[in-house]
Design an enzyme around this catalytic site. Structure first.
Site, mmCIF file in Angstrom:
data_model
loop_
_atom_site.group_PDB
_atom_site.id
_atom_site.type_symbol
_atom_site.label_atom_id
_atom_site.label_comp_id
_atom_site.label_asym_id
_atom_site.label_seq_id
_atom_site.Cartn_x
_atom_site.Cartn_y
_atom_site.Cartn_z
ATOM 1 C CB ALA A 1 46.265 4.849 120.307
ATOM 2 C CG HIS A 2 49.449 5.676 116.503
ATOM 3 N ND1 HIS A 2 50.000 6.787 116.024
ATOM 4 C CD2 HIS A 2 49.977 5.036 117.443
ATOM 5 C CE1 HIS A 2 51.060 6.778 116.973
ATOM 6 N NE2 HIS A 2 51.070 5.791 117.850
#
Length: 335
Positions: free
Chosen positions: A246-247
């Site tokens: 994820a980011h």
């Protein structure tokens, strides 16, 4: 400022215009202040607008260089000198709306050629049928692009890389020797959402993905671009099929992730860490260098360097095995 290779600047916009778009009220200061970018508190400058929704981030507000800040009524008097307060019921949603008004992702032009004339391809690059190469792309020597792969605007790919069929790469910088297997997606928006005036709205993701030299990403795996800072995967890290990173996550060098691993946002992973299949990590957790996370483990807190954790919630493996053995014995007792 978001990387201009990937994001178009739509500003500047006046503070009064941003207040109108978001329903915010300017507490003090000039409404004609021009704003160029939406940024976090710790990255915004005098032409930027930030937000704060919780008093636990007051220290960051006090230290911000932002020219303006969305915040709730209770924090209206807490802005430092030079930062104009904009009071609004949902500060994060207001910031998301402002971000969308100030920045726009650059997309493949409709009806354009498969290989944009502005793309730079070094000697020995091979393109399989149906590959799409966007404007401003740079691809290093001896790199191969698979059938139906899409390389988005501004992407830079190093030498001797292998981009598999149907892979999609955007908002990303790839080093030398990177391998993306079929269907991998690099640089799509990370998950960010917040309640808005008319329901849940997306929070623009304005960062990039950086894959360093000799990284491998497996088939149908996803690496999200950062919300503002970059998502980084370190040299020689190997990621299996069907993995999600994820980011804002930062993965060290020589790490290994087996299939179905899920890494939440803003996780920091040290060099040489290993993740067995279906392991999951909660957001903002630190995984120490050389540590091992067991199969199907759920990591909710920091893992010290060199330790082996397993179970749900994850804990040192010996502790987890003792508890599992005790539970099994207790279940077998009569009465």
């Amino acid at each position: 400022m978001p990387d201009p290779r990937f994001f178009e600047a739509l500003g500047p916009l006046s503070l009064s215009r941003l207040a109108e778009l978001t329903g915010a009220r300017i507490v003090s200061g000039p409404g004609d202040l021009m704003i160029d970018e939406a940024a976090p508190l710790n990255r915004a400058d005098s032409r930027g607008i930030a937000f704060i929704a919780d008093k636990k981030f007051l220290a960051e507000l006090k230290a911000t260089g932002a020219g303006a800040c969305f915040l709730p009524e209770a924090l209206a008097g807490e802005t430092p000198e030079g930062c104009i307060a904009l009071v609004v019921g949902r500060p994060q949603a207001a910031w998301a709306i402002a971000s969308g008004a100030l920045h726009r992702p650059i997309r493949q032009p409709a009806g354009s050629e498969l290989i944009d004339p502005s793309a730079i391809l070094e000697q020995g690059v091979t393109l399989a049928p149906g590959a799409v190469i966007g404007p401003g792309v740079r691809i290093g020597a001896e790199t191969s692009i698979g059938a139906g792969a899409v390389i988005g605007p501004g992407v830079s790919i190093g030498r001797r890389c292998r981009i598999g069929p149907r892979a999609v790469v955007g908002f990303a910088l790839l080093g030398d020797g990177v391998a993306l297997h079929a269907g991998a997606v690099i640089g799509e928006a990370g998950f960010g959402a917040t309640p808005g005036p008319d329901g849940i709205i997306d929070i623009p993701q304005l960062g990039r993905v950086i894959l360093q030299d000799n990284v491998t990403i497996g088939a149908n795996s996803c690496v999200d671009r950062g919300a503002w800072d970059d998502t980084v995967v370190g040299e020689n890290t190997k990621v299996d099929n069907l993995v999600h990173i994820a980011h804002n996550t930062r993965v060290g060098r020589n790490c290994v992730m087996a299939a179905y691993v899920g890494i939440s946002g803003s996780v920091t992973i040290g060099d040489g860490a290993t993740f067995a299949g279906r392991a999951g990590v909660a957001d903002h957790v630190n995984i120490g260098a050389g540590s091992i996370v067991g199969a199907a483990a759920g990591v909710m807190r920091d893992v010290p360097p060199g330790e082996f954790w397993s179970g749900y919630p994850a804990k040192p493996v010996r502790e987890w095995l003792k508890e599992s053995a005790w539970l099994a014995r207790a279940a077998r007792r009569k009465g």
